[in-house]
Design an enzyme around this catalytic site. Sequence first.
Site, PDB file in Angstrom:
ATOM      1  CE  LYS A  14      -5.710  34.873  -1.651  1.00  0.00           C
ATOM      2  NZ  LYS A  14      -6.424  33.616  -1.395  1.00  0.00           N
ATOM      3  NE  ARG A  89      -1.839  30.553  -4.225  1.00  0.00           N
ATOM      4  CZ  ARG A  89      -2.821  31.327  -4.695  1.00  0.00           C
ATOM      5  NH1 ARG A  89      -2.556  32.491  -5.231  1.00  0.00           N
ATOM      6  NH2 ARG A  89      -4.057  30.925  -4.621  1.00  0.00           N
ATOM      7  NE  ARG A 128     -17.177  30.137  -5.443  1.00  0.00           N
ATOM      8  CZ  ARG A 128     -16.006  30.740  -5.363  1.00  0.00           C
ATOM      9  NH1 ARG A 128     -15.924  31.945  -4.840  1.00  0.00           N
ATOM     10  NH2 ARG A 128     -14.912  30.160  -5.793  1.00  0.00           N
ATOM     11  NE  ARG A 134     -17.646  29.337  -9.774  1.00  0.00           N
ATOM     12  CZ  ARG A 134     -16.693  30.150  -9.365  1.00  0.00           C
ATOM     13  NH1 ARG A 134     -15.511  29.681  -9.035  1.00  0.00           N
ATOM     14  NH2 ARG A 134     -16.900  31.428  -9.291  1.00  0.00           N
ATOM     15  NE  ARG A 145      -8.044  25.854  -6.961  1.00  0.00           N
ATOM     16  CZ  ARG A 145      -9.244  25.656  -7.507  1.00  0.00           C
ATOM     17  NH1 ARG A 145     -10.311  25.661  -6.767  1.00  0.00           N
ATOM     18  NH2 ARG A 145      -9.344  25.470  -8.808  1.00  0.00           N
TER      19      ARG A 145
HETATM   20  P1  AMP Z   1      -6.291  32.460  -6.918  1.00  0.00           P
HETATM   21  O1  AMP Z   1      -7.351  33.126  -7.693  1.00  0.00           O
HETATM   22  O2  AMP Z   1      -5.341  33.413  -6.277  1.00  0.00           O
HETATM   23  O3  AMP Z   1      -6.815  31.458  -5.934  1.00  0.00           O
HETATM   24  O4  AMP Z   1      -5.409  31.618  -7.969  1.00  0.00           O
HETATM   25  C1  AMP Z   1      -5.988  30.643  -8.803  1.00  0.00           C
HETATM   26  C2  AMP Z   1      -4.963  29.621  -9.211  1.00  0.00           C
HETATM   27  O5  AMP Z   1      -3.896  30.257  -9.938  1.00  0.00           O
HETATM   28  C3  AMP Z   1      -4.279  28.906  -8.065  1.00  0.00           C
HETATM   29  O6  AMP Z   1      -5.038  27.802  -7.605  1.00  0.00           O
HETATM   30  C4  AMP Z   1      -2.973  28.470  -8.716  1.00  0.00           C
HETATM   31  O7  AMP Z   1      -3.167  27.366  -9.568  1.00  0.00           O
HETATM   32  C5  AMP Z   1      -2.648  29.669  -9.611  1.00  0.00           C
HETATM   33  N1  AMP Z   1      -1.835  30.672  -8.876  1.00  0.00           N
HETATM   34  C6  AMP Z   1      -2.219  31.917  -8.513  1.00  0.00           C
HETATM   35  N2  AMP Z   1      -1.231  32.560  -7.856  1.00  0.00           N
HETATM   36  C7  AMP Z   1      -0.198  31.694  -7.791  1.00  0.00           C
HETATM   37  C8  AMP Z   1       1.097  31.747  -7.206  1.00  0.00           C
HETATM   38  N3  AMP Z   1       1.538  32.830  -6.546  1.00  0.00           N
HETATM   39  N4  AMP Z   1       1.897  30.656  -7.359  1.00  0.00           N
HETATM   40  C9  AMP Z   1       1.486  29.564  -8.014  1.00  0.00           C
HETATM   41  N5  AMP Z   1       0.267  29.434  -8.560  1.00  0.00           N
HETATM   42  C10 AMP Z   1      -0.577  30.481  -8.446  1.00  0.00           C
END
Ligand code: AMP
Length: 195
Positions: A14, A89, A128, A134, A145
Amino acid sequence: MSRFLLIGPPGAGKGTQASLLADAYGIPAISTGDIFRANVKAETELGLLAKSFMDKGEYVPDSVTNDLVRDRLSHEDAQRGFLLDGYPRTRDQVLKLDDILHASNQKLDAVVLLTADTDELVKRLLNRAQEQNRADDTEEVIRHRQHLYLEQTQPLIEIYSSRDMVIEIDGLGQVSEVTERILNALTKLGLSPAN
Ligand code: AMP
């Protein structure tokens, strides 16, 4: 003026597609994940709070995330359109986004859904994590996740489908191929890129 959402499981690419699309349309890519990560790095109060959820692969609470997005969308650069990556989300976030847009007389143009098999993504993310050392990306967190995505975020597709807004794109393949697919699909809907 284009307003898009980008939805897809963790690891589906994404972030990469969001910046490419945002460049093509001349709009800001707004990633809640990036905003949280920047705050974690800067050790802000928000960062400390977000980190406690992110480390476990949990979602940051809706109240915190919704306020953050409300504020970000009020910035000058987002008045000409935006691409939201990783938000909404949850169902609550969908409703809050509806409110935010309604209050400023704006509406979404399309929801881009990047599809990919979550088992395949877990494999890729584990590789990865190993390659890049990591240690925080443990198998448990990675699986959690994906689970949260299937449980809380995938159902949102139905909401946007019932509004006839979803374009579904196969997220597997070269980055440039996937971008092409998205741009073609959006162009067919009359949403051609500016650049
Ligand atoms: P991402 O890089 O979009 O996968 O986001 C990394 C982490 O940030 C996620 O695993 C969540 O812990 C938090 N996060 C990002 N966007 C949201 C959202 N819209 N609602 C809740 N937590 C979020």
